[in-house]
Design a protein around this motif. Structure first.
Motif, PDB file in Angstrom:
ATOM      1  N   ASN A 143     -13.843  -0.478   7.759  1.00  0.00           N
ATOM      2  CA  ASN A 143     -12.972  -1.647   7.651  1.00  0.00           C
ATOM      3  C   ASN A 143     -13.724  -2.926   7.284  1.00  0.00           C
ATOM      4  OD1 ASN A 143     -10.938   0.076   8.371  1.00  0.00           O
ATOM      5  ND2 ASN A 143     -10.770  -0.656  10.481  1.00  0.00           N
ATOM      6  N   VAL A 144     -14.982  -3.009   7.627  1.00  0.00           N
ATOM      7  CA  VAL A 144     -15.740  -4.244   7.393  1.00  0.00           C
ATOM      8  C   VAL A 144     -16.824  -4.041   6.333  1.00  0.00           C
ATOM      9  CG1 VAL A 144     -17.148  -6.053   8.451  1.00  0.00           C
ATOM     10  CG2 VAL A 144     -15.291  -5.000   9.765  1.00  0.00           C
ATOM     11  N   THR A 145     -17.780  -3.159   6.596  1.00  0.00           N
ATOM     12  CA  THR A 145     -18.893  -2.975   5.660  1.00  0.00           C
ATOM     13  C   THR A 145     -18.408  -2.516   4.288  1.00  0.00           C
ATOM     14  OG1 THR A 145     -20.305  -2.366   7.534  1.00  0.00           O
ATOM     15  CG2 THR A 145     -21.114  -1.853   5.318  1.00  0.00           C
ATOM     16  N   ALA A 146     -17.517  -1.537   4.263  1.00  0.00           N
ATOM     17  CA  ALA A 146     -16.990  -1.065   2.979  1.00  0.00           C
ATOM     18  C   ALA A 146     -16.286  -2.187   2.221  1.00  0.00           C
ATOM     19  CB  ALA A 146     -16.034   0.103   3.198  1.00  0.00           C
ATOM     20  N   THR A 147     -15.559  -3.031   2.929  1.00  0.00           N
ATOM     21  CA  THR A 147     -14.870  -4.153   2.283  1.00  0.00           C
ATOM     22  C   THR A 147     -15.868  -5.133   1.672  1.00  0.00           C
ATOM     23  OG1 THR A 147     -12.981  -3.941   3.771  1.00  0.00           O
ATOM     24  CG2 THR A 147     -13.265  -6.064   2.663  1.00  0.00           C
ATOM     25  N   SER A 167      -3.670  -5.018   4.369  1.00  0.00           N
ATOM     26  CA  SER A 167      -4.072  -5.411   5.711  1.00  0.00           C
ATOM     27  C   SER A 167      -3.195  -4.638   6.704  1.00  0.00           C
ATOM     28  CB  SER A 167      -3.918  -6.920   5.894  1.00  0.00           C
ATOM     29  OG  SER A 167      -4.380  -7.338   7.153  1.00  0.00           O
ATOM     30  N   SER A 168      -2.792  -5.247   7.771  1.00  0.00           N
ATOM     31  CA  SER A 168      -1.949  -4.565   8.752  1.00  0.00           C
ATOM     32  C   SER A 168      -1.237  -5.584   9.623  1.00  0.00           C
ATOM     33  CB  SER A 168      -2.797  -3.639   9.635  1.00  0.00           C
ATOM     34  OG  SER A 168      -2.030  -3.118  10.701  1.00  0.00           O
ATOM     35  N   SER A 169      -0.074  -5.196  10.107  1.00  0.00           N
ATOM     36  CA  SER A 169       0.662  -6.061  11.032  1.00  0.00           C
ATOM     37  C   SER A 169      -0.100  -6.264  12.331  1.00  0.00           C
ATOM     38  CB  SER A 169       2.038  -5.442  11.336  1.00  0.00           C
ATOM     39  OG  SER A 169       1.898  -4.177  11.956  1.00  0.00           O
ATOM     40  N   VAL A 170      -1.098  -5.416  12.607  1.00  0.00           N
ATOM     41  CA  VAL A 170      -1.822  -5.542  13.879  1.00  0.00           C
ATOM     42  C   VAL A 170      -2.596  -6.854  13.979  1.00  0.00           C
ATOM     43  CG1 VAL A 170      -2.032  -3.046  14.149  1.00  0.00           C
ATOM     44  CG2 VAL A 170      -3.913  -4.328  13.099  1.00  0.00           C
ATOM     45  N   ASP A 182      -7.900  -3.624  20.405  1.00  0.00           N
ATOM     46  CA  ASP A 182      -8.643  -2.384  20.238  1.00  0.00           C
ATOM     47  C   ASP A 182      -9.511  -2.508  18.997  1.00  0.00           C
ATOM     48  OD1 ASP A 182      -6.963  -1.867  18.000  1.00  0.00           O
ATOM     49  OD2 ASP A 182      -5.548  -0.750  19.231  1.00  0.00           O
ATOM     50  N   LEU A 183     -10.236  -1.456  18.671  1.00  0.00           N
ATOM     51  CA  LEU A 183     -11.180  -1.502  17.562  1.00  0.00           C
ATOM     52  C   LEU A 183     -10.475  -1.672  16.217  1.00  0.00           C
ATOM     53  CD1 LEU A 183     -13.606   1.324  18.740  1.00  0.00           C
ATOM     54  CD2 LEU A 183     -14.093  -1.134  18.662  1.00  0.00           C
ATOM     55  N   TYR A 184      -9.300  -1.102  16.086  1.00  0.00           N
ATOM     56  CA  TYR A 184      -8.561  -1.249  14.834  1.00  0.00           C
ATOM     57  C   TYR A 184      -8.133  -2.700  14.631  1.00  0.00           C
ATOM     58  CZ  TYR A 184      -5.019  -0.410  11.226  1.00  0.00           C
ATOM     59  OH  TYR A 184      -4.272  -0.447  10.074  1.00  0.00           O
ATOM     60  N   VAL A 185      -7.548  -3.309  15.655  1.00  0.00           N
ATOM     61  CA  VAL A 185      -7.129  -4.713  15.554  1.00  0.00           C
ATOM     62  C   VAL A 185      -8.330  -5.604  15.247  1.00  0.00           C
ATOM     63  CG1 VAL A 185      -6.132  -6.660  16.804  1.00  0.00           C
ATOM     64  CG2 VAL A 185      -5.175  -4.367  17.115  1.00  0.00           C
ATOM     65  N   GLU A 186      -9.413  -5.394  15.961  1.00  0.00           N
ATOM     66  CA  GLU A 186     -10.607  -6.228  15.795  1.00  0.00           C
ATOM     67  C   GLU A 186     -11.154  -6.151  14.368  1.00  0.00           C
ATOM     68  OE1 GLU A 186     -15.271  -5.934  17.159  1.00  0.00           O
ATOM     69  OE2 GLU A 186     -13.737  -5.301  18.604  1.00  0.00           O
ATOM     70  N   THR A 187     -11.295  -4.933  13.842  1.00  0.00           N
ATOM     71  CA  THR A 187     -11.930  -4.792  12.535  1.00  0.00           C
ATOM     72  C   THR A 187     -10.974  -5.087  11.378  1.00  0.00           C
ATOM     73  OG1 THR A 187     -11.536  -2.381  12.664  1.00  0.00           O
ATOM     74  CG2 THR A 187     -13.709  -3.199  13.340  1.00  0.00           C
ATOM     75  N   LYS A 188      -9.677  -4.847  11.541  1.00  0.00           N
ATOM     76  CA  LYS A 188      -8.737  -5.228  10.486  1.00  0.00           C
ATOM     77  C   LYS A 188      -8.624  -6.751  10.393  1.00  0.00           C
ATOM     78  CE  LYS A 188      -6.435  -3.156   8.072  1.00  0.00           C
ATOM     79  NZ  LYS A 188      -6.665  -2.670   6.677  1.00  0.00           N
ATOM     80  N   THR A 189      -8.722  -7.436  11.529  1.00  0.00           N
ATOM     81  CA  THR A 189      -8.722  -8.900  11.514  1.00  0.00           C
ATOM     82  C   THR A 189      -9.972  -9.416  10.814  1.00  0.00           C
ATOM     83  OG1 THR A 189      -7.463  -8.948  13.590  1.00  0.00           O
ATOM     84  CG2 THR A 189      -8.623 -10.964  12.958  1.00  0.00           C
ATOM     85  N   ALA A 190     -11.118  -8.813  11.096  1.00  0.00           N
ATOM     86  CA  ALA A 190     -12.366  -9.212  10.432  1.00  0.00           C
ATOM     87  C   ALA A 190     -12.289  -8.923   8.934  1.00  0.00           C
ATOM     88  CB  ALA A 190     -13.540  -8.467  11.055  1.00  0.00           C
TER      89      ALA A 190
END
Length: 308
Positions: A90-94, A113-116, A123-131
């Motif tokens: 979610n982060v490095t690849a981006t 992105s995501s509604s999260v 959680d880890l998904y919310v944290e990394t999708k926000t980043a």
């Protein structure tokens, strides 16, 4: 013919998007790291270029961006238990994708992105999708950010697809608590139409693409059972027991289809913003019952299941 490059091409969104992009006359390049699902993508679409690569690692895959008229930045780590996997995908690849687009002067991209990012869940998904969205917002290349809610559609290996298959494998289908948890399921076919319209119109800005029909989780499960013909009996069990069963399952499966974090997010009482995206993007919204029927009864794709 314009060329669209799709990352995460062999996942749920990519597999639903690519046939619809082809139908609109686009040439497609798809990149994904999952060997089995990437082979399946190539088998289904022998007329497109498919690249198997881990985007969190620099490599020759970056040359595939040369000549792309648009990019759909779509890869994501959704489930799992390891922080490193979420950060990598979610982060490095981006970071690497944005660098490749800048190097090859990509004129436009769509970020999935995501509604999260608006969620109360932690959680880890919310944290990394926000980043991830923060990285995208800082990019000078013209782009649009789309924030979908929970999606379903062809090739769904998790979420509603996994739940539907569970109905055939088990005699009972457990519902945590009373099951009255509001959901806003979004059909991947409709979301694919929004992505394609974004490319055609060169949309910019950030849009919350939520399912426009709100439905309780238990009623959604009943609707799936009716449409797909599931055999399992729907049974309510206490939330804590459900949580413990998921926790125990994760002790034996490092990539479980449903985690305790996702269960906790399921029961959070929140509804995501609803906008008139059919009018804003000029696309048709598929009624929920029709969308579920297309998902689970389509003669071409409904029986194809992606690997975890």
């Amino acid at each position: 013919m314009k060329t669209v490059l799709v990352t995460g091409a062999a996942g749920l969104v990519g597999q639903n998007l690519i046939p619809r992009l082809k139908a609109r006359g686009f040439q497609v390049v798809g990149i994904d790291k999952h060997p089995t699902n990437t082979r399946r993508l190539a088998e289904l679409h022998p007329d497109i270029r498919v690249v198997e690569a881990d985007l969190s690692r620099p490599g020759d895959w970056q040359d595939a961006f040369a000549g792309a008229d648009a990019v759909v930045l779509n890869q994501a780590q959704i489930g799992g238990l390891e922080r490193a996997e979420f950060v990598a995908n979610n982060v490095t690849a981006t970071e690497h994708i944005l660098a490749a687009m800048q190097r090859h002067a990509t004129p436009y991209f769509v970020h999935i992105s995501s509604s999260v990012v608006n969620s109360k869940a932690q959680d880890l998904y919310v944290e990394t999708k926000t980043a991830q969205e923060t990285l995208v917002d800082a990019c000078a290349i013209p782009h649009v950010v789309l924030r979908p809610t929970l999606m379903f559609g062809w090739f769904d290996r998790k979420h509603l697809g996994w739940l539907r298959r569970f109905m055939d494998r088990a005699p009972v289908f457990p519902i945590p608590g009373n099951g009255r948890y509001r959901r806003q399921p979004l059909y991947a076919g409709d979301f694919s139409a929004v992505i394609a319209a974004s490319i055609d119109q060169r949309k910019t800005g950030t849009f919350d693409i939520s399912g426009r029909r709100e439905i309780d989780y238990v009623d959604l499960i009943r609707m799936i059972k009716k449409i797909a013909g599931g055999r399992a009996a729907i049974v309510h069990i206490p939330f804590r027991m459900f949580w413990l069963l998921l926790w125990l399952y994760a002790r034996f499966d490092r990539n479980p289809p449903f985690t305790t974090n996702q269960l906790e997010a399921l029961v959070i009482p929140e509804v995501f913003p609803i906008i008139d995206w059919p009018q804003m993007f000029g696309v048709r919204e598929t009624p929920l019952e029709e969308a579920l029927t297309e998902t689970f009864r389509d003669p071409r794709y409904s029986q194809i299941v992606l690997d975890f």
